[in-house]
Design a protein around this motif. Structure first.
Motif, PDB file in Angstrom:
ATOM      1  N   HIS A   1      18.425  11.604  56.457  1.00 50.47           N
ATOM      2  CA  HIS A   1      18.003  10.234  56.717  1.00 50.47           C
ATOM      3  C   HIS A   1      17.669   9.556  55.388  1.00 50.47           C
ATOM      4  O   HIS A   1      17.115  10.197  54.469  1.00 50.47           O
ATOM      5  N   PRO A   2      17.979   8.260  55.226  1.00 52.34           N
ATOM      6  CA  PRO A   2      17.727   7.583  53.942  1.00 52.34           C
ATOM      7  C   PRO A   2      16.278   7.644  53.487  1.00 52.34           C
ATOM      8  O   PRO A   2      16.016   7.569  52.273  1.00 52.34           O
ATOM      9  N   GLN A   3      15.334   7.758  54.418  1.00 51.88           N
ATOM     10  CA  GLN A   3      13.928   7.790  54.018  1.00 51.88           C
ATOM     11  C   GLN A   3      13.314   9.181  54.121  1.00 51.88           C
ATOM     12  O   GLN A   3      12.091   9.327  54.025  1.00 51.88           O
ATOM     13  N   PHE A   4      14.141  10.194  54.284  1.00 51.03           N
ATOM     14  CA  PHE A   4      13.616  11.553  54.433  1.00 51.03           C
ATOM     15  C   PHE A   4      12.758  11.957  53.248  1.00 51.03           C
ATOM     16  O   PHE A   4      11.634  12.445  53.411  1.00 51.03           O
TER      17      PHE A   4
ATOM     18  N   ILE B   1       7.073   3.437  57.222  1.00 52.28           N
ATOM     19  CA  ILE B   1       8.373   4.119  57.171  1.00 52.28           C
ATOM     20  C   ILE B   1       9.018   4.130  58.549  1.00 52.28           C
ATOM     21  O   ILE B   1      10.211   3.851  58.705  1.00 52.28           O
ATOM     22  N   LEU B   2       8.235   4.428  59.573  1.00 51.44           N
ATOM     23  CA  LEU B   2       8.762   4.437  60.937  1.00 51.44           C
ATOM     24  C   LEU B   2       9.277   3.060  61.328  1.00 51.44           C
ATOM     25  O   LEU B   2      10.295   2.938  62.019  1.00 51.44           O
ATOM     26  N   ARG B   3       8.618   2.011  60.873  1.00 51.58           N
ATOM     27  CA  ARG B   3       9.016   0.652  61.235  1.00 51.58           C
ATOM     28  C   ARG B   3      10.284   0.219  60.498  1.00 51.58           C
ATOM     29  O   ARG B   3      10.944  -0.722  60.921  1.00 51.58           O
ATOM     30  N   ASN B   4      10.631   0.904  59.419  1.00 54.28           N
ATOM     31  CA  ASN B   4      11.935   0.668  58.811  1.00 54.28           C
ATOM     32  C   ASN B   4      13.050   1.220  59.691  1.00 54.28           C
ATOM     33  O   ASN B   4      14.177   0.730  59.650  1.00 54.28           O
ATOM     34  N   GLU B   5      12.733   2.232  60.471  1.00 53.31           N
ATOM     35  CA  GLU B   5      13.685   2.783  61.427  1.00 53.31           C
ATOM     36  C   GLU B   5      13.769   1.905  62.667  1.00 53.31           C
ATOM     37  O   GLU B   5      14.839   1.659  63.209  1.00 53.31           O
ATOM     38  N   ASP B   6      12.619   1.429  63.143  1.00 56.36           N
ATOM     39  CA  ASP B   6      12.535   0.563  64.327  1.00 56.36           C
ATOM     40  C   ASP B   6      11.245  -0.234  64.198  1.00 56.36           C
ATOM     41  O   ASP B   6      10.148   0.325  64.285  1.00 56.36           O
TER      42      ASP B   6
END
Length: 302
Positions: A93-96, A136-141
């Motif tokens: 994942h890009p933010q892993f 970070i989670l909000r960058n996903e959704d």
């Protein structure tokens, strides 16, 4: 960040430095004068945008993130959170690596760990930590917020039923020090921190969590009096008498320097932050008090 409590299933993460009372609002976009105060709308990221008076700037909407109690969430909303969390903690994942580095910031035994436990930094550092993970989670959704787990609803039998159920939309069950083999975080998912070959482990100790009475005893501590600042006492008792028990009861990864390997870490710390919020809302003194000799503008340890 400050917060507002809305019942026992929600509270709102906000950035205002002021204590704001609970509001009854209408689904309206207008925000032009005092007659529009508390009108609100829900934006595309499911933030609640409330009409408020802005000092020196008239009236405008201020948007808040609503955090839900994990066992109150609908299955769809709970699954949305779990899927986002698994996505950003999965290699590729890009933010892993950003997420991995952030989680590891909690567990440096030579530096950070002891600076943020049994120390006045405990509460503000973990509040920052939760917000950083949430971002970070909000960058996903962008609809995601970190839920919290009010384990005191069943202090005497916290290990029974939700959230430790075997279904894919829950956290999974006790693994008796082996790899968790059911629930949302069963293999092939594995924690992003620590040995990359190690799995996610729990080893429940079946003793009660602190009760509502225990929690209220801590929440009833004063903020100040007789020339004394009680923030240090409140922080220490909330950490040692209330917070620590969940770590020692869930055990497994929760008993390591890298306790954020356990996804329940964030649900538990969300509850601790909510309890601090409840204490802060008692008065302006409670809201603003900080440790004696500390400067609120000092940088937190990272």
């Amino acid at each position: 960040k400050m917060h507002r409590l809305f019942g026992f299933c929600y509270y709102l993460a906000i950035t205002s430095p002021m204590m704001i009372a609970k509001v009854s609002a209408n689904h309206r976009f207008q925000c032009e004068d005092a007659g529009d105060l508390h009108n609100y709308f829900i934006n595309s990221c499911e933030e609640k945008c409330i009409c408020e008076e802005i000092a020196g700037a008239g009236y405008d909407h201020v948007c808040y993130r609503e955090r839900e109690e994990f066992t109150c969430m609908s299955t769809d909303r709970r699954e949305r959170f779990l899927n986002a969390y698994k996505a950003v903690t999965t290699e590729g994942h890009p933010q892993f690596y950003q997420m991995k580095q952030l989680l590891e910031s909690h567990g440096d035994p030579s530096a950070n760990f002891y600076d943020i436990h049994e120390d006045p930094y405990f509460l503000p550092w973990h509040r920052w930590f939760a917000m950083a993970v949430e971002n970070i989670l909000r960058n996903e959704d962008c609809r995601i917020t970190l839920p919290w787990w009010r384990w005191s609803k069943k202090s005497l039998s916290w290990w029974v039923g939700s959230p430790f159920l075997s279904f894919d939309t829950w956290l999974g069950t006790n693994s008796f020090a082996s790899c968790v083999s059911d629930g949302a975080f069963q293999p092939p998912w594995k924690p992003p921190t620590g040995d990359p070959l190690t799995c996610h482990r729990r080893n429940f100790v079946l003793i009660p969590m602190p009760t509502g009475t225990n929690i209220n005893t801590v929440l009833n501590l004063p903020a100040a009096g007789f020339g004394t600042n009680y923030y240090n006492e409140f922080s220490f008792e909330l950490e040692t008498l209330i917070h620590n028990t969940a770590h020692t009861n869930i055990r497994g990864d929760m008993m390591t320097f890298l306790s954020p390997r356990e996804p329940a870490f964030f649900l538990h710390h969300g509850y601790i932050d909510q309890l601090w919020d409840r204490w802060q809302r008692k008065s302006p003194t409670h809201l603003n008090v900080y440790c004696s000799g500390c400067n609120k503008d000092d940088s937190l340890p990272h």
